[in-house]
Scaffold this active site. Sequence first.
Site: not given
Ligand code: FAD
Ligand code: EPU
Length: 342
Positions: A163, A237, A333
């Site tokens: 991250r 997250s 995050e």
């Molecule tokens: P933005 O919010 O538009 O930008 C994020 C940051 O990047 C800002 O600081 C922005 O200035 C910068 N930035 C954006 N584009 C550029 C560019 N072209 N050049 C330079 N800087 C730039 N993240 C995970 O890693 N794993 C997950 O599983 C995950 N699950 C998600 C689930 C949900 C429901 C949501 C809402 C978010 C989740 N995220 C997850 C976070 C997010 O989707 C990612 O961080 C994604 O890459 C953000 O893309 P964006 O275009 O929306 O970024």
């Molecule tokens: N858990 C709980 N209670 C909760 C939530 C999670 O007990 O309320 C436990 C789950 O049961 C599991 C563990 O925590 O055993 C991990 O949970 P999960 O698999 O949902 O993953 P996470 O660590 O909470 C991270 C990333 C997610 C990514 C998932 C899957 C971060 C900060 N978040 O979440 O990314 O989708 O793993 O790989 O690392 C994001 O970055 O926005 C994001 C959604």
Amino acid sequence: MSAPAMVRNADLATLSTFRLPARAAELVTLDHLDQLEHLPEEAPPTLILGGGSNTVFLADWPGRILLNRLRGIRLTNLDNDEVRVEAAAGENWHALVRYCIDHGLHGLENLILIPGSVGAAPIQNIGAYGVELSDSLESVNAWDWRERRLVQLANLDCGLRYRDSRFKSSDQGRFLITSVSLRLSRRFRPNTGYQSLAESLARHHHGQPAPRQLAAAVMRLRRHRLPDPARLPNAGSFFKNPVLPAEQAQALLEDFPRLPHWPMAGKHLKLAAGWLLERLGFRGYRIGDAGVYHNHALVLVNHGQATTAQLLDLIEHIQSAVQDEYGIDLEAEPTLVGSPPA
Ligand code: FAD
Ligand code: EPU
């Protein structure tokens, strides 16, 4: 090429999936690289926005927002097995993953359904279900604001970590990512080690999944666990999972043996912050319209009319509870933009 489209006093609420009310002095849409030359050298403070799914506006932005809408995908055969996929930064990440699966190119299946743009993927080295962007990223093309020229940064020069990256830390604000090159394989080697993913595949009798079965399993897990921003605004997250030296983590694991954890480089362990928060009773907790998602304690949501003050109170309350109970600092995050109002 003409100057990019610009709107003054632009509404930002719909451009960020957390949907706090905010405005920007200028909103410029970039849909062609040549337009960069038309931006004045003496630019006001500029913030780049892709899909806004990891950006939370805590205040109005006094400068310019550059909305990245650069498009295009190009494939290059490298050898019998590997293919380079170069995708412009304004492409949608999920659509790119689908495109690659449709073209028999593998490595991104576990990253399906992550919202946002391709250009933001390197910023926090997106990751899910045991795979990170760094596993397939070859290089990043970017506009270097400092040197005012296009540069190419190889994977190892991007400082990609859990991250985090140089774009989010030491070189924050220096680069506008214009495209990303990935190295994908025609051979499918599924990564099914993540516990909940392995369990889901086993339940569906997909011990040796096909690419689409793996992607479908990831989407099922995500839809079950995470709120859809179109229905319930959120930024995924809200806190990073804490990464602690093994000794400190082991002491906690003695008290909480069921706490999920993963080994990290350099004798560190990553702990599941969601588990720590659920144990403190945070699921469903709310301050006004700023709340903790009922199905996942690491996700904060906007129930409709959340204010910056409510969100900041909630963050502060969660962080101090975690510090008091576990002695851990939880780090936000998403990119939090703007200082809180006085
Ligand atoms: P933005 O919010 O538009 O930008 C994020 C940051 O990047 C800002 O600081 C922005 O200035 C910068 N930035 C954006 N584009 C550029 C560019 N072209 N050049 C330079 N800087 C730039 N993240 C995970 O890693 N794993 C997950 O599983 C995950 N699950 C998600 C689930 C949900 C429901 C949501 C809402 C978010 C989740 N995220 C997850 C976070 C997010 O989707 C990612 O961080 C994604 O890459 C953000 O893309 P964006 O275009 O929306 O970024
Ligand atoms: N858990 C709980 N209670 C909760 C939530 C999670 O007990 O309320 C436990 C789950 O049961 C599991 C563990 O925590 O055993 C991990 O949970 P999960 O698999 O949902 O993953 P996470 O660590 O909470 C991270 C990333 C997610 C990514 C998932 C899957 C971060 C900060 N978040 O979440 O990314 O989708 O793993 O790989 O690392 C994001 O970055 O926005 C994001 C959604």
